[in-house]
Design a protein around this motif. Structure first.
Motif, PDB file in Angstrom:
ATOM      1  N   LEU A  22       0.839  -1.199   0.000  1.00 50.52           N
ATOM      2  CA  LEU A  22       0.000   0.000   0.000  1.00 50.52           C
ATOM      3  C   LEU A  22       0.874   1.248   0.000  1.00 50.52           C
ATOM      4  CD1 LEU A  22      -2.624  -1.108   2.671  1.00 50.52           C
ATOM      5  CD2 LEU A  22      -2.943  -1.055   0.196  1.00 50.52           C
ATOM      6  N   ILE A  23       0.376   2.310  -0.592  1.00 49.39           N
ATOM      7  CA  ILE A  23       1.115   3.567  -0.644  1.00 49.39           C
ATOM      8  C   ILE A  23       1.210   4.170   0.753  1.00 49.39           C
ATOM      9  CG2 ILE A  23      -0.810   5.183  -1.005  1.00 49.39           C
ATOM     10  CD1 ILE A  23       0.923   6.372  -3.330  1.00 49.39           C
ATOM     11  N   SER A  24       2.329   4.809   1.041  1.00 47.44           N
ATOM     12  CA  SER A  24       2.547   5.448   2.346  1.00 47.44           C
ATOM     13  C   SER A  24       2.610   6.960   2.175  1.00 47.44           C
ATOM     14  CB  SER A  24       3.846   4.950   2.985  1.00 47.44           C
ATOM     15  OG  SER A  24       3.787   3.571   3.244  1.00 47.44           O
ATOM     16  N   ALA A  25       2.034   7.670   3.123  1.00 48.04           N
ATOM     17  CA  ALA A  25       2.030   9.139   3.077  1.00 48.04           C
ATOM     18  C   ALA A  25       3.238   9.671   3.843  1.00 48.04           C
ATOM     19  CB  ALA A  25       0.730   9.674   3.678  1.00 48.04           C
ATOM     20  N   TYR A  26       4.405   9.652   3.199  1.00 49.70           N
ATOM     21  CA  TYR A  26       5.620  10.133   3.860  1.00 49.70           C
ATOM     22  C   TYR A  26       5.598  11.657   3.962  1.00 49.70           C
ATOM     23  CZ  TYR A  26       7.491   5.444   3.156  1.00 49.70           C
ATOM     24  OH  TYR A  26       7.686   4.088   3.179  1.00 49.70           O
ATOM     25  N   PRO A  27       6.033  12.206   5.099  1.00 55.16           N
ATOM     26  CA  PRO A  27       6.071  13.657   5.272  1.00 55.16           C
ATOM     27  C   PRO A  27       6.849  14.333   4.142  1.00 55.16           C
ATOM     28  CG  PRO A  27       6.478  12.576   7.363  1.00 55.16           C
ATOM     29  CD  PRO A  27       6.451  11.491   6.330  1.00 55.16           C
ATOM     30  N   LEU A  69      -7.438  13.616   6.718  1.00 52.73           N
ATOM     31  CA  LEU A  69      -7.099  12.216   6.976  1.00 52.73           C
ATOM     32  C   LEU A  69      -5.973  12.120   7.994  1.00 52.73           C
ATOM     33  CD1 LEU A  69      -7.184  10.964   3.262  1.00 52.73           C
ATOM     34  CD2 LEU A  69      -8.953  10.657   5.013  1.00 52.73           C
ATOM     35  N   ILE A  70      -5.099  13.125   8.009  1.00 50.19           N
ATOM     36  CA  ILE A  70      -4.082  13.265   9.052  1.00 50.19           C
ATOM     37  C   ILE A  70      -4.469  14.482   9.879  1.00 50.19           C
ATOM     38  CG2 ILE A  70      -1.653  13.742   9.544  1.00 50.19           C
ATOM     39  CD1 ILE A  70      -0.927  12.339   6.942  1.00 50.19           C
ATOM     40  N   LYS A  71      -4.939  14.230  11.076  1.00 46.09           N
ATOM     41  CA  LYS A  71      -5.429  15.323  11.929  1.00 46.09           C
ATOM     42  C   LYS A  71      -4.324  15.923  12.783  1.00 46.09           C
ATOM     43  CE  LYS A  71     -10.222  13.670  12.126  1.00 46.09           C
ATOM     44  NZ  LYS A  71     -10.072  12.747  10.986  1.00 46.09           N
ATOM     45  N   ASP A  72      -3.361  15.099  13.162  1.00 45.15           N
ATOM     46  CA  ASP A  72      -2.250  15.556  13.992  1.00 45.15           C
ATOM     47  C   ASP A  72      -0.958  15.125  13.301  1.00 45.15           C
ATOM     48  OD1 ASP A  72      -0.162  15.703  15.914  1.00 45.15           O
ATOM     49  OD2 ASP A  72      -1.603  15.569  17.562  1.00 45.15           O
ATOM     50  N   LYS A  73      -0.266  16.059  12.676  1.00 48.63           N
ATOM     51  CA  LYS A  73       0.917  15.714  11.884  1.00 48.63           C
ATOM     52  C   LYS A  73       2.020  15.082  12.728  1.00 48.63           C
ATOM     53  CE  LYS A  73       1.488  19.777   9.838  1.00 48.63           C
ATOM     54  NZ  LYS A  73       2.032  20.791   8.891  1.00 48.63           N
ATOM     55  N   LEU A  74       2.264  15.625  13.903  1.00 45.83           N
ATOM     56  CA  LEU A  74       3.333  15.086  14.743  1.00 45.83           C
ATOM     57  C   LEU A  74       3.003  13.670  15.206  1.00 45.83           C
ATOM     58  CD1 LEU A  74       6.049  15.577  16.089  1.00 45.83           C
ATOM     59  CD2 LEU A  74       4.816  16.456  18.094  1.00 45.83           C
ATOM     60  N   PRO A 112       3.074   6.352  12.612  1.00 47.57           N
ATOM     61  CA  PRO A 112       2.441   6.280  11.284  1.00 47.57           C
ATOM     62  C   PRO A 112       1.364   5.205  11.235  1.00 47.57           C
ATOM     63  CG  PRO A 112       4.685   5.408  11.229  1.00 47.57           C
ATOM     64  CD  PRO A 112       4.523   6.068  12.548  1.00 47.57           C
ATOM     65  N   ALA A 113       0.263   5.554  10.617  1.00 48.02           N
ATOM     66  CA  ALA A 113      -0.869   4.640  10.526  1.00 48.02           C
ATOM     67  C   ALA A 113      -1.277   4.472   9.075  1.00 48.02           C
ATOM     68  CB  ALA A 113      -2.045   5.181  11.346  1.00 48.02           C
TER      69      ALA A 113
END
Length: 566
Positions: free
Chosen positions: A385-390, A403-408, A414-415
């Motif tokens: 699955l694709i990952s949402a890397y910073p 979809l990402i509510k808290d970046k830190l 990572p979820a």
């Protein structure tokens, strides 16, 4: 000025673990600082038993004269880097903390406020770190140092002007391998450590960078060293290899460049020179690299193979033209198919991935990719699955869409996220089942032909067994033997390997694993796709429940071991 560089642990646990990708970035930083006349010491945490905070604290207390502690890495090292910085802050030392690397460059202010270093280095660090330390040493104007972040006099986070990329890479010294205990790293390698180590029973892998930067802006990729593409000269690369291959008795050269074949003329020159080096080497030696499929042609790959190239890593990502366009890959399905055909023709190992879940992914596009994968199982393409890397476009999309509510929190923990705009959660779960099921049915498995235990060693915190193994390759039907092979559970295991004869990927499994694999396949075929998907989702929930108790289980085991030893 005395500087301590700390290499974070790249694996879980408080034990020495040599299975990691060598930190070339930090070793370049050490080299330029030494070249500038500074006293540099490195603590490579991967080579030592004990808790991270204890090891760092002991190192600092053993020499209270450190002026700087430097560390850094990618976002998957967040917890390790935080432990290191927290330990420095909690130790009686006047050392200044400087952080760098991809995690910092992708989210400078966020990471600075979370980890509270004295300074951060953003982007390429070799020139920046020298100027920063010189400026602090001479009490100069910090604001004049490009490419850093810090707190200004009012206590506000401030970033200086962006530093331009280093144009002449030949001016940089070779990485500082000695300080990072490179021989310890080499001496502990095994063919089971990484999929491309299996050429030899005793691999000795040398990592090298011949270029930096990437002008392509794929949606899932972040380039800490920038977009501007720059190359070392072939003379510079070969001068390093001619010394290091002989000095460390290297048998595999791993070229880390993102765009090794960007310039075909340069590739052909490299092949000519590396072939001459190998002709003078009294042992077998090979090399691998990364390539784009739009830069591939049969003549080039043929020459690379003849010059000792044993593996090429491609960025396939999807077989759907819709998804490839959304990813900004600038390649076509036809080019992917051609790359598979040519690479297998020349018996070069093919490493590539299909990653599902792009914003444009749909059940139709995922089926296109899976159908191609089933047709080309000999290629051994990995599925995930694709990952949402910073720092990536898809990460920014997840933040904007909530979809990402808290970046830190996401960086620290990572979820898995459903990033496909046209797929609801039910569709996404079905996609995960489809990925699981096609592998269950179609991946090439081979059961161990013979298994002979040769020794037991205390490795990575527990006693593990070393084996001699022979298998019959499911592709070429040749009997292949592997020695010095590390297996934790001799009765139940699953390893990804390449055949030493035909160089194609397969999955080496125990008899028990094969039995369970076959039973699951029969179960899912008999239950049908809908019921099979529900069973699969239930199994994921059970797996998640087990993993939620993992920290508690590890603590209980540690307590029992402590009681037994005392």
């Amino acid at each position: 000025m005395k500087i301590l560089i700390v290499v974070p642990r790249y694996n879980e646990g408080d034990y020495a673990n040599n299975v990691y990708m060598f930190p070339l970035g930090l070793s370049y930083i050490s080299a330029v600082l030494k070249q500038a006349g500074y006293h540099v010491k490195c603590l490579n945490l991967n080579h030592y038993n004990g808790r991270t905070d204890h090891l760092v604290q002991d190192c600092l207390l053993a020499d209270l004269k450190y002026d700087f502690v430097c560390t850094g890495g990618l976002s998957n090292s967040y917890h390790q880097i935080k432990t290191i910085t927290d330990t420095v802050h909690n130790t009686e030392t006047n050392a200044c903390v400087i952080l760098g690397g991809g995690m910092i460059s992708s989210e400078p202010e966020l990471i600075f406020k979370a980890l509270k270093p004295d300074y951060i280095v953003i982007g390429e660090g070799e020139i920046t770190i020298q100027e920063l330390i010189n400026c602090i040493k001479n009490k100069g104007n910090i604001e004049s140092v490009e490419g850093i972040g810090y707190l200004d006099e009012s206590g506000q986070f401030y970033m200086t002007k962006k530093r331009p990329p280093i144009t002449d890479l030949d001016t940089l010294p070779w990485p500082d391998f000695k300080e990072f205990e490179f021989n310890t790293y080499l001496d502990n390698m095994r063919p089971t450590d990484f999929f491309f180590y299996d050429l030899f029973d005793y691999p000795r892998v040398y990592p090298i960078i011949g270029s930096r930067g990437c002008p392509f802006l794929c949606s899932f990729c972040f380039h800490p060293l920038g977009q501007k593409y720059r190359q070392r000269s072939i003379d510079s690369i070969m001068s390093e290899l001619e010394v290091m291959v002989k000095k460390h008795r290297i048998n595999i050269i791993a070229i880390y460049d993102e765009l090794f074949t960007y310039d075909k003329k340069r590739v052909l020159e490299f092949c000519e020179r590396i072939k001459k080096l190998f002709d003078k080497t009294s042992w077998d030696c090979y090399w691998n690299c990364q390539m784009r499929v739009d830069g591939l042609d049969e003549e080039c790959l043929s020459i690379m193979k003849e010059a000792g190239c044993h593996m090429v890593s491609y960025g396939f990502e999807s077989y759907s033209p819709t998804v490839l366009k959304s990813m900004r890959k600038h390649i076509t399905p036809e080019q992917i198919e051609q790359a598979v055909k040519i690479t297998l023709k020349y018996n070069v190992s093919l490493q590539a991935n299909f990653i599902f879940g792009d914003t444009a992914e749909t059940p139709k596009t995922s089926k296109e990719t899976l159908d191609f994968w089933k047709k080309e199982t000999d290629a051994g393409i990995q599925l995930g699955l694709i990952s949402a890397y910073p720092g990536t476009k898809i990460y920014q999309h997840c933040v904007e869409q909530g979809l990402i509510k808290d970046k830190l929190d996401f960086i620290a923990n990572p979820a898995e996220i459903n990033t496909a705009d046209a797929m609801n959660d039910k569709d996404f779960k079905k996609l995960k089942f489809d990925i699981f099921f096609v592998q269950l049915r179609h991946r090439p498995l081979t059961v161990i032909h013979s298994l002979k235990k040769t020794s037991s060693e205390y490795i990575h915190g527990s006693v593990k067994s070393i084996y001699e193994i022979s298998i019959i390759c499911p592709h070429c039907n040749q009997l292949i033997q592997y020695n010095n092979y590390l297996i934790q559970f001799g009765k139940f295991f699953f390893h990804t390997r390449y055949c030493r004869n035909c160089r194609r990927r397969f999955f080496m499994v125990s008899r028990l694993y094969k039995i369970i694999n076959d039973l699951l396949r029969i179960l899912f075929i008999a239950s049908g796709p809908k019921l099979g998907s529900k069973i699969f989702i239930l199994s994921l929930k059970v797996k998640g429940l087990i993993f939620s108790f993992k920290p508690l289980i590890k603590q209980i085991i540690r307590s029992l071991l402590f009681c037994r030893n005392n």
